[in-house]
Design a protein around this motif. Structure first.
Motif, PDB file in Angstrom:
ATOM      1  N   THR A 324       0.854  -1.180   0.000  1.00 34.26           N
ATOM      2  CA  THR A 324       0.000   0.000   0.000  1.00 34.26           C
ATOM      3  C   THR A 324       0.890   1.230   0.000  1.00 34.26           C
ATOM      4  OG1 THR A 324      -1.854   1.110   1.099  1.00 34.26           O
ATOM      5  CG2 THR A 324      -0.155   0.182   2.503  1.00 34.26           C
ATOM      6  N   PHE A 325       0.254   2.397  -0.125  1.00 39.10           N
ATOM      7  CA  PHE A 325       1.004   3.647  -0.100  1.00 39.10           C
ATOM      8  C   PHE A 325       1.314   4.031   1.344  1.00 39.10           C
ATOM      9  CE2 PHE A 325       0.994   8.287   0.368  1.00 39.10           C
ATOM     10  CZ  PHE A 325       2.048   8.621  -0.475  1.00 39.10           C
ATOM     11  N   SER A 326       2.565   4.406   1.607  1.00 39.51           N
ATOM     12  CA  SER A 326       2.996   4.834   2.937  1.00 39.51           C
ATOM     13  C   SER A 326       3.577   6.237   2.824  1.00 39.51           C
ATOM     14  CB  SER A 326       4.039   3.878   3.511  1.00 39.51           C
ATOM     15  OG  SER A 326       4.514   4.331   4.754  1.00 39.51           O
ATOM     16  N   PRO A 327       2.998   7.233   3.498  1.00 37.15           N
ATOM     17  CA  PRO A 327       3.532   8.599   3.398  1.00 37.15           C
ATOM     18  C   PRO A 327       4.956   8.730   3.931  1.00 37.15           C
ATOM     19  CG  PRO A 327       1.326   8.600   4.334  1.00 37.15           C
ATOM     20  CD  PRO A 327       1.787   7.177   4.315  1.00 37.15           C
ATOM     21  N   ASP A 328       5.351   7.855   4.844  1.00 39.14           N
ATOM     22  CA  ASP A 328       6.690   7.952   5.432  1.00 39.14           C
ATOM     23  C   ASP A 328       7.761   7.331   4.546  1.00 39.14           C
ATOM     24  OD1 ASP A 328       5.489   9.148   7.604  1.00 39.14           O
ATOM     25  OD2 ASP A 328       5.215   7.231   8.659  1.00 39.14           O
ATOM     26  N   LEU A 329       7.407   6.298   3.787  1.00 42.00           N
ATOM     27  CA  LEU A 329       8.403   5.567   3.010  1.00 42.00           C
ATOM     28  C   LEU A 329       8.390   5.950   1.534  1.00 42.00           C
ATOM     29  CD1 LEU A 329       7.903   2.006   4.566  1.00 42.00           C
ATOM     30  CD2 LEU A 329       9.554   3.771   5.241  1.00 42.00           C
ATOM     31  N   ASP A 330       7.237   6.264   0.977  1.00 43.74           N
ATOM     32  CA  ASP A 330       7.136   6.579  -0.449  1.00 43.74           C
ATOM     33  C   ASP A 330       7.327   8.070  -0.694  1.00 43.74           C
ATOM     34  OD1 ASP A 330       6.608   3.924  -0.811  1.00 43.74           O
ATOM     35  OD2 ASP A 330       4.430   4.185  -0.800  1.00 43.74           O
ATOM     36  N   GLU A 331       7.537   8.411  -1.941  1.00 42.06           N
ATOM     37  CA  GLU A 331       7.727   9.812  -2.319  1.00 42.06           C
ATOM     38  C   GLU A 331       6.412  10.579  -2.189  1.00 42.06           C
ATOM     39  OE1 GLU A 331       9.290   9.952  -6.214  1.00 42.06           O
ATOM     40  OE2 GLU A 331      11.168   8.915  -5.712  1.00 42.06           O
ATOM     41  N   PRO A 332       6.486  11.851  -1.789  1.00 42.88           N
ATOM     42  CA  PRO A 332       5.245  12.644  -1.658  1.00 42.88           C
ATOM     43  C   PRO A 332       4.580  12.856  -3.011  1.00 42.88           C
ATOM     44  CG  PRO A 332       7.176  14.038  -1.370  1.00 42.88           C
ATOM     45  CD  PRO A 332       7.679  12.624  -1.398  1.00 42.88           C
ATOM     46  N   LEU A 333       3.258  12.965  -2.992  1.00 39.54           N
ATOM     47  CA  LEU A 333       2.460  13.118  -4.202  1.00 39.54           C
ATOM     48  C   LEU A 333       1.825  14.495  -4.247  1.00 39.54           C
ATOM     49  CD1 LEU A 333       0.634   9.661  -4.123  1.00 39.54           C
ATOM     50  CD2 LEU A 333       2.655  10.255  -5.461  1.00 39.54           C
ATOM     51  N   ASP A 334       1.410  14.897  -5.452  1.00 46.36           N
ATOM     52  CA  ASP A 334       0.691  16.158  -5.613  1.00 46.36           C
ATOM     53  C   ASP A 334      -0.697  16.053  -4.988  1.00 46.36           C
ATOM     54  OD1 ASP A 334       2.883  17.083  -6.977  1.00 46.36           O
ATOM     55  OD2 ASP A 334       2.062  16.551  -8.958  1.00 46.36           O
ATOM     56  N   GLU A 335      -1.298  17.201  -4.787  1.00 44.40           N
ATOM     57  CA  GLU A 335      -2.624  17.205  -4.161  1.00 44.40           C
ATOM     58  C   GLU A 335      -3.671  16.598  -5.070  1.00 44.40           C
ATOM     59  OE1 GLU A 335      -5.852  20.422  -2.361  1.00 44.40           O
ATOM     60  OE2 GLU A 335      -3.738  20.971  -2.614  1.00 44.40           O
ATOM     61  N   ASP A 336      -3.595  16.859  -6.375  1.00 42.02           N
ATOM     62  CA  ASP A 336      -4.545  16.318  -7.348  1.00 42.02           C
ATOM     63  C   ASP A 336      -3.792  15.523  -8.392  1.00 42.02           C
ATOM     64  OD1 ASP A 336      -7.201  17.247  -6.571  1.00 42.02           O
ATOM     65  OD2 ASP A 336      -6.406  19.254  -6.927  1.00 42.02           O
ATOM     66  N   LEU A 337      -4.256  14.292  -8.623  1.00 39.61           N
ATOM     67  CA  LEU A 337      -3.702  13.411  -9.638  1.00 39.61           C
ATOM     68  C   LEU A 337      -4.796  13.109 -10.651  1.00 39.61           C
ATOM     69  CD1 LEU A 337      -1.854  10.896  -7.273  1.00 39.61           C
ATOM     70  CD2 LEU A 337      -0.909  12.953  -8.341  1.00 39.61           C
ATOM     71  N   TYR A 338      -4.467  13.226 -11.946  1.00 43.11           N
ATOM     72  CA  TYR A 338      -5.448  13.046 -13.010  1.00 43.11           C
ATOM     73  C   TYR A 338      -5.014  11.911 -13.932  1.00 43.11           C
ATOM     74  CZ  TYR A 338      -7.221  17.673 -11.704  1.00 43.11           C
ATOM     75  OH  TYR A 338      -7.731  18.745 -11.015  1.00 43.11           O
ATOM     76  N   ALA A 339      -6.010  11.274 -14.548  1.00 42.52           N
ATOM     77  CA  ALA A 339      -5.737  10.319 -15.610  1.00 42.52           C
ATOM     78  C   ALA A 339      -5.286  11.055 -16.865  1.00 42.52           C
ATOM     79  CB  ALA A 339      -6.981   9.467 -15.888  1.00 42.52           C
ATOM     80  N   ASP A 340      -4.717  10.323 -17.804  1.00 42.51           N
ATOM     81  CA  ASP A 340      -4.138  10.964 -18.987  1.00 42.51           C
ATOM     82  C   ASP A 340      -5.195  11.658 -19.841  1.00 42.51           C
ATOM     83  OD1 ASP A 340      -1.680  10.028 -18.171  1.00 42.51           O
ATOM     84  OD2 ASP A 340      -1.803   8.201 -19.390  1.00 42.51           O
ATOM     85  N   GLN A 341      -6.405  11.100 -19.905  1.00 40.29           N
ATOM     86  CA  GLN A 341      -7.419  11.669 -20.797  1.00 40.29           C
ATOM     87  C   GLN A 341      -8.231  12.787 -20.158  1.00 40.29           C
ATOM     88  OE1 GLN A 341      -7.507   8.754 -19.341  1.00 40.29           O
ATOM     89  NE2 GLN A 341      -9.578   8.058 -18.868  1.00 40.29           N
ATOM     90  N   ILE A 342      -8.000  13.107 -18.885  1.00 40.90           N
ATOM     91  CA  ILE A 342      -8.791  14.116 -18.182  1.00 40.90           C
ATOM     92  C   ILE A 342      -8.154  15.490 -18.362  1.00 40.90           C
ATOM     93  CG2 ILE A 342      -9.675  14.850 -15.947  1.00 40.90           C
ATOM     94  CD1 ILE A 342     -11.027  12.410 -17.153  1.00 40.90           C
ATOM     95  N   PHE A 343      -8.993  16.485 -18.611  1.00 43.21           N
ATOM     96  CA  PHE A 343      -8.529  17.854 -18.779  1.00 43.21           C
ATOM     97  C   PHE A 343      -8.331  18.508 -17.405  1.00 43.21           C
ATOM     98  CE2 PHE A 343      -9.770  22.375 -18.921  1.00 43.21           C
ATOM     99  CZ  PHE A 343      -8.730  22.858 -19.701  1.00 43.21           C
ATOM    100  N   LYS A 344      -7.186  19.163 -17.222  1.00 45.10           N
ATOM    101  CA  LYS A 344      -6.905  19.906 -16.005  1.00 45.10           C
ATOM    102  C   LYS A 344      -7.240  21.376 -16.245  1.00 45.10           C
ATOM    103  CE  LYS A 344      -2.966  16.883 -15.061  1.00 45.10           C
ATOM    104  NZ  LYS A 344      -1.499  16.851 -14.797  1.00 45.10           N
ATOM    105  N   PHE A 345      -7.952  21.971 -15.316  1.00 47.88           N
ATOM    106  CA  PHE A 345      -8.366  23.358 -15.479  1.00 47.88           C
ATOM    107  C   PHE A 345      -7.201  24.321 -15.306  1.00 47.88           C
ATOM    108  CE2 PHE A 345     -12.405  21.319 -14.652  1.00 47.88           C
ATOM    109  CZ  PHE A 345     -13.230  21.943 -15.557  1.00 47.88           C
ATOM    110  N   SER A 346      -6.089  23.836 -14.803  1.00 49.52           N
ATOM    111  CA  SER A 346      -4.904  24.688 -14.728  1.00 49.52           C
ATOM    112  C   SER A 346      -4.180  24.790 -16.067  1.00 49.52           C
ATOM    113  CB  SER A 346      -3.941  24.150 -13.668  1.00 49.52           C
ATOM    114  OG  SER A 346      -3.558  22.815 -13.961  1.00 49.52           O
ATOM    115  N   ASP A 347      -4.517  23.904 -17.034  1.00 44.62           N
ATOM    116  CA  ASP A 347      -3.891  23.941 -18.357  1.00 44.62           C
ATOM    117  C   ASP A 347      -4.640  24.896 -19.270  1.00 44.62           C
ATOM    118  OD1 ASP A 347      -2.229  22.050 -17.326  1.00 44.62           O
ATOM    119  OD2 ASP A 347      -3.227  20.350 -18.306  1.00 44.62           O
ATOM    120  N   GLU A 348      -3.998  25.245 -20.355  1.00 44.56           N
ATOM    121  CA  GLU A 348      -4.634  26.116 -21.343  1.00 44.56           C
ATOM    122  C   GLU A 348      -5.623  25.317 -22.179  1.00 44.56           C
ATOM    123  OE1 GLU A 348      -1.575  27.847 -23.640  1.00 44.56           O
ATOM    124  OE2 GLU A 348      -0.750  29.052 -21.993  1.00 44.56           O
ATOM    125  N   SER A 349      -6.780  25.892 -22.395  1.00 41.57           N
ATOM    126  CA  SER A 349      -7.813  25.204 -23.181  1.00 41.57           C
ATOM    127  C   SER A 349      -7.832  25.664 -24.641  1.00 41.57           C
ATOM    128  CB  SER A 349      -9.179  25.438 -22.550  1.00 41.57           C
ATOM    129  OG  SER A 349      -9.461  26.823 -22.475  1.00 41.57           O
TER     130      SER A 349
END
Length: 356
Positions: A324-349
């Motif tokens: 499983t994921f362990s915050p102490d042992l694994d690398e920190p992650l971003d707050e929001d993770l998206y699939a490849d086909q999903i549009f991020k509103f922070s990107d240019e449309s």
């Protein structure tokens, strides 16, 4: 029927049968009986007064109140710790490894958009305070022989006050050092995916784009006939059919078996069952609030619990967070993770080419 109510004071010393009643009782006098007629039985027309369960400040002194607070903290914080043993060795992932699942709470539905601008219906699930409660080896798990000789992990979700459940349920958490949970689920796992009791689980257990299976409880529809419950065609609507339009028809017993075979589709209670929906995709993960955005729908009301695990139809080809994921042992992650086909509103449309 009209009635009059009067309050009568009783002395407990006068009648032995009134010892179980409070000092004051209410006598209900019905209009059908004359007011001067005595009741047939002394206990008739008596309704006990509700007991006063209010805790007043004068009942406990300040010293005793502080002592109770200290004792309550020690009782819940210094219980048998699940980490009293050394940390278990972390297993290595192989293609046929089976990880544990999570328990989520269904929050509702919302929309996400892909990069082509098409809306996608998603169900939002929150992984709420998931903790491993118990590990059972293949030798200890009683259903191991029926489920491929796998081990089992019991996962609990959502902390609740200990006094909100009965004693038999509280005994499950005695000596584990885990707070009392509102919902428990058991997942079958391979031996290399075992987790130590007390290990917290997060939504980062999965990754965007992964396929999962979700189990929820269907809507209760009550007692239904065969046409609604099983999709039967029904009897003819005319040409001599009398009061048999929606009936089941012949049960197929006949003279040879002379009985109805077990499992025959008949009228009965419909819904209120745990049902799996397979091969759903995770489109987005919020690591801060432990939110999973799952494509499509699955059974369950709002704020109902659901069980989530890796898909059996689409096996994993790359190593996920294992076991499983362990915050102490694994690398920190971003707050929001998206699939490849999903549009991020922070990107240019929309992009415009500069004119020369």
């Amino acid at each position: 029927m009209a009635a009059s109510v009067s309050v009568m004071p009783f002395l407990r010393r006068s009648c032995t049968f009134l010892k179980c009643f409070p000092t004051y009782a209410v006598r209900i006098q019905c209009a059908s009986r004359k007011p001067w007629e005595p009741p047939k039985h002394p206990i008739d027309y008596l309704a006990t007064r509700p007991l006063d369960t209010t805790i007043y400040e004068n009942d406990i002194t300040k010293e005793n109140e502080e002592l109770l607070k200290e004792w309550n903290i020690k009782k819940h914080q210094y219980d048998t710790s699940p980490l009293k043993e050394a940390p278990w060795e972390k297993g290595e992932w192989v293609p046929k490894s089976k990880r544990t699942g999570l328990v989520g709470m269904k929050l509702g539905m919302m929309r996400l958009w892909n990069k082509e601008g098409e809306p996608l219906a998603t169900t939002v699930v929150q992984v709420l305070e998931n903790t491993v409660l118990k590990y059972e080896s293949p030798q200890e798990y009683k259903y191991s022989s029926k489920r491929g000789n796998y081990a089992a992990l019991t996962v609990g979700s959502k902390n609740i006050p200990p006094d909100s459940r009965d004693r038999s349920y509280i005994e499950l958490f005695k000596g584990t050092g885990v707070p009392v949970k509102d919902f428990l689920a058991t997942f079958t796992i391979s031996e290399n995916a075992k987790l130590q009791p007390g290990t917290p689980l997060f939504a980062s257990h999965f990754r965007p784009g992964m396929k999962i299976d979700v189990c929820g409880k269907t809507k209760a529809k009550g007692f239904q006939g065969v046409m609604k419950r099983w999709g039967f065609k029904g009897q003819p609507a005319s040409h001599g059919a009398t009061k048999t339009h929606r009936r089941i028809g012949g049960l197929g017993g006949g003279g040879s078996p002379s009985r109805v075979w077990p499992g025959k589709k008949m009228p009965g209670m419909m819904g209120d069952r745990w049902r799996w929906k397979y091969n759903l995709q995770i489109l987005r993960i919020n690591t801060k609030h432990n939110l999973l955005y799952i494509a499509g729908t699955f059974p369950g009301f709002k704020y109902d619990f659901c069980k989530i695990k890796d898909s059996q139809i689409t096996p994993l080809t790359t190593a996920p967070p294992f076991p499983t994921f362990s915050p102490d042992l694994d690398e920190p992650l971003d707050e929001d993770l998206y699939a490849d086909q999903i549009f991020k509103f922070s990107d240019e449309s929309i992009k415009y080419e500069e004119e020369e």
